[in-house]
Design a protein around this motif. Structure first.
Motif, PDB file in Angstrom:
ATOM      1  N   ILE A  17      45.855  60.784   8.218  1.00 55.67           N
ATOM      2  CA  ILE A  17      46.336  62.129   7.916  1.00 55.67           C
ATOM      3  C   ILE A  17      47.855  62.053   7.889  1.00 55.67           C
ATOM      4  N   VAL A  18      48.451  62.428   6.765  1.00 59.47           N
ATOM      5  CA  VAL A  18      49.916  62.401   6.640  1.00 59.47           C
ATOM      6  C   VAL A  18      50.400  63.809   6.350  1.00 59.47           C
ATOM      7  N   TRP A  19      51.545  64.181   6.948  1.00 56.98           N
ATOM      8  CA  TRP A  19      52.034  65.531   6.698  1.00 56.98           C
ATOM      9  C   TRP A  19      53.555  65.597   6.707  1.00 56.98           C
ATOM     10  N   CYS A  20      54.045  66.603   6.012  1.00 54.34           N
ATOM     11  CA  CYS A  20      55.466  66.887   5.909  1.00 54.34           C
ATOM     12  C   CYS A  20      55.879  67.739   7.102  1.00 54.34           C
ATOM     13  N   GLU A  21      56.860  67.280   7.853  1.00 52.27           N
ATOM     14  CA  GLU A  21      57.294  68.012   9.048  1.00 52.27           C
ATOM     15  C   GLU A  21      57.849  69.385   8.710  1.00 52.27           C
ATOM     16  N   LEU A  22      58.512  69.509   7.566  1.00 48.98           N
ATOM     17  CA  LEU A  22      59.149  70.769   7.200  1.00 48.98           C
ATOM     18  C   LEU A  22      58.146  71.820   6.736  1.00 48.98           C
ATOM     19  N   THR A  23      57.238  71.422   5.836  1.00 53.58           N
ATOM     20  CA  THR A  23      56.322  72.397   5.232  1.00 53.58           C
ATOM     21  C   THR A  23      54.946  72.434   5.890  1.00 53.58           C
ATOM     22  N   LYS A  24      54.623  71.414   6.673  1.00 52.04           N
ATOM     23  CA  LYS A  24      53.304  71.265   7.301  1.00 52.04           C
ATOM     24  C   LYS A  24      52.191  71.000   6.287  1.00 52.04           C
ATOM     25  N   GLU A  25      52.571  70.729   5.032  1.00 52.40           N
ATOM     26  CA  GLU A  25      51.556  70.342   4.055  1.00 52.40           C
ATOM     27  C   GLU A  25      51.099  68.917   4.354  1.00 52.40           C
ATOM     28  N   ALA A  26      49.804  68.666   4.122  1.00 49.85           N
ATOM     29  CA  ALA A  26      49.222  67.385   4.521  1.00 49.85           C
ATOM     30  C   ALA A  26      48.251  66.859   3.478  1.00 49.85           C
ATOM     31  N   ALA A  27      47.999  65.568   3.571  1.00 46.28           N
ATOM     32  CA  ALA A  27      46.958  64.922   2.777  1.00 46.28           C
ATOM     33  C   ALA A  27      46.126  64.044   3.696  1.00 46.28           C
ATOM     34  N   ILE A  28      44.872  63.885   3.341  1.00 43.58           N
ATOM     35  CA  ILE A  28      43.992  62.970   4.066  1.00 43.58           C
ATOM     36  C   ILE A  28      43.712  61.792   3.148  1.00 43.58           C
ATOM     37  N   ILE A  29      44.081  60.604   3.618  1.00 42.95           N
ATOM     38  CA  ILE A  29      43.920  59.384   2.827  1.00 42.95           C
ATOM     39  C   ILE A  29      42.673  58.635   3.276  1.00 42.95           C
ATOM     40  N   ASP A  30      41.768  58.395   2.333  1.00 43.43           N
ATOM     41  CA  ASP A  30      40.541  57.623   2.562  1.00 43.43           C
ATOM     42  C   ASP A  30      39.651  58.197   3.665  1.00 43.43           C
ATOM     43  N   PRO A  31      39.163  59.430   3.488  1.00 40.07           N
ATOM     44  CA  PRO A  31      38.197  59.987   4.445  1.00 40.07           C
ATOM     45  C   PRO A  31      36.811  59.391   4.212  1.00 40.07           C
ATOM     46  N   GLY A  32      36.554  58.266   4.844  1.00 42.73           N
ATOM     47  CA  GLY A  32      35.316  57.541   4.605  1.00 42.73           C
ATOM     48  C   GLY A  32      34.085  58.156   5.244  1.00 42.73           C
ATOM     49  N   GLY A  33      34.287  59.001   6.248  1.00 46.34           N
ATOM     50  CA  GLY A  33      33.164  59.642   6.929  1.00 46.34           C
ATOM     51  C   GLY A  33      33.660  60.531   8.054  1.00 46.34           C
ATOM     52  N   GLU A  34      32.706  61.100   8.789  1.00 45.53           N
ATOM     53  CA  GLU A  34      33.010  61.908   9.970  1.00 45.53           C
ATOM     54  C   GLU A  34      33.963  63.060   9.653  1.00 45.53           C
ATOM     55  N   ALA A  35      33.578  63.865   8.690  1.00 48.25           N
ATOM     56  CA  ALA A  35      34.407  64.990   8.247  1.00 48.25           C
ATOM     57  C   ALA A  35      34.709  65.953   9.394  1.00 48.25           C
ATOM     58  N   ALA A  36      33.742  66.178  10.270  1.00 44.58           N
ATOM     59  CA  ALA A  36      33.957  67.106  11.388  1.00 44.58           C
ATOM     60  C   ALA A  36      35.057  66.611  12.313  1.00 44.58           C
ATOM     61  N   LEU A  37      35.100  65.305  12.552  1.00 42.79           N
ATOM     62  CA  LEU A  37      36.147  64.716  13.386  1.00 42.79           C
ATOM     63  C   LEU A  37      37.514  64.921  12.751  1.00 42.79           C
ATOM     64  N   LEU A  38      37.592  64.717  11.450  1.00 46.50           N
ATOM     65  CA  LEU A  38      38.852  64.897  10.742  1.00 46.50           C
ATOM     66  C   LEU A  38      39.283  66.364  10.757  1.00 46.50           C
ATOM     67  N   GLN A  39      38.315  67.257  10.622  1.00 44.16           N
ATOM     68  CA  GLN A  39      38.626  68.686  10.634  1.00 44.16           C
ATOM     69  C   GLN A  39      39.196  69.115  11.989  1.00 44.16           C
ATOM     70  N   LYS A  40      38.632  68.590  13.057  1.00 41.16           N
ATOM     71  CA  LYS A  40      39.152  68.906  14.394  1.00 41.16           C
ATOM     72  C   LYS A  40      40.580  68.409  14.555  1.00 41.16           C
ATOM     73  N   ALA A  41      40.871  67.211  14.034  1.00 36.67           N
ATOM     74  CA  ALA A  41      42.218  66.659  14.141  1.00 36.67           C
ATOM     75  C   ALA A  41      43.216  67.527  13.380  1.00 36.67           C
ATOM     76  N   VAL A  42      42.826  67.985  12.193  1.00 31.75           N
ATOM     77  CA  VAL A  42      43.698  68.838  11.390  1.00 31.75           C
ATOM     78  C   VAL A  42      43.986  70.149  12.122  1.00 31.75           C
ATOM     79  N   GLU A  43      42.950  70.738  12.705  1.00 32.51           N
ATOM     80  CA  GLU A  43      43.138  71.985  13.439  1.00 32.51           C
ATOM     81  C   GLU A  43      44.088  71.796  14.623  1.00 32.51           C
TER      82      GLU A  43
END
Length: 209
Positions: A17-43
């Protein structure tokens, strides 16, 4: 630029998960699985996902891509179009490796050498680095001196080339002529395992000597 690496799937693939400190916009690179885990991290991070980025079409890198894109209602970028056959065969890959079922899909945007991806105030250049797969790409942020290389290069190792349409000579050429010239001080996040730098691999990777 900020980033967090979250290993996912039984293959412990490095989803980033990469994000811009100024805008808080982010991208997720290569989400191979475990979408719920990634969603919790983003939150927890309090960021806004605006893109899903894919380096190549192997299951452990793309398995949750469509699910994550649907959760955040964002487009999927990459890989290069030569990996279409892998995304088309995603259900077969799931059976082959004993993964949960994932439907075939097509990204919203195929990427090519020289493309630029913007995430907030950050810019990621795109390099086409075939060998592990024919449509494999790498994302590089020159300002942060950081690259996300998927399965092209690992710490003291390289990507496998015994999968369909893999090519050893193409892989070595991608590393030596696309990645290493970027500079010894460029750090990289591989698809699996520990981070390293291009300088370290130039000196100590047995496959590059």
């Amino acid at each position: 630029m900020q980033y967090q690496i979250i290993p996912v799937t039984p293959f412990q693939q490095n989803c980033s998960i990469v994000w811009c400190e100024l805008t808080k916009e982010a991208a997720i690179i290569d989400p191979g699985g475990e979408a719920a885990l990634l969603q919790k991290a983003v939150e927890k991070l309090g960021i806004k996902v605006t893109k899903v980025l894919l380096t190549h079409g192997h299951l452990d890198h793309v398995g949750a891509a469509k699910e994550v894109a649907n959760i955040y209602q964002v487009p999927i970028y990459g890989p290069q179009q030569e990996d279409r056959f892998l995304l088309d065969n995603l259900p077969h890959q799931c059976v082959q490796f004993g993964f949960p079922f994932h439907e075939a899909f097509e990204p919203d945007v195929w990427l090519n050498e020289g493309d630029v991806i913007k995430i907030g105030d950050m810019r990621f250049g795109v390099l086409h680095c075939p060998g592990h797969t024919p449509g494999h790409i790498v994302f590089i942020n020159q300002e942060a001196k950081l690259a996300f290389v998927g399965d092209v290069l690992f710490k003291k190792s390289i990507g496998r080339t015994d999968f369909p349409k893999g090519n050893y000579q193409d892989l070595i050429s991608s590393i030596k002529h696309k990645l290493l010239p970027l500079g010894d001080d460029i750090a990289f996040v591989p698809g699996h395992g520990e981070m390293s730098t291009f300088g370290e691999e130039r000196q100590h990777n047995p496959f590059l000597s």
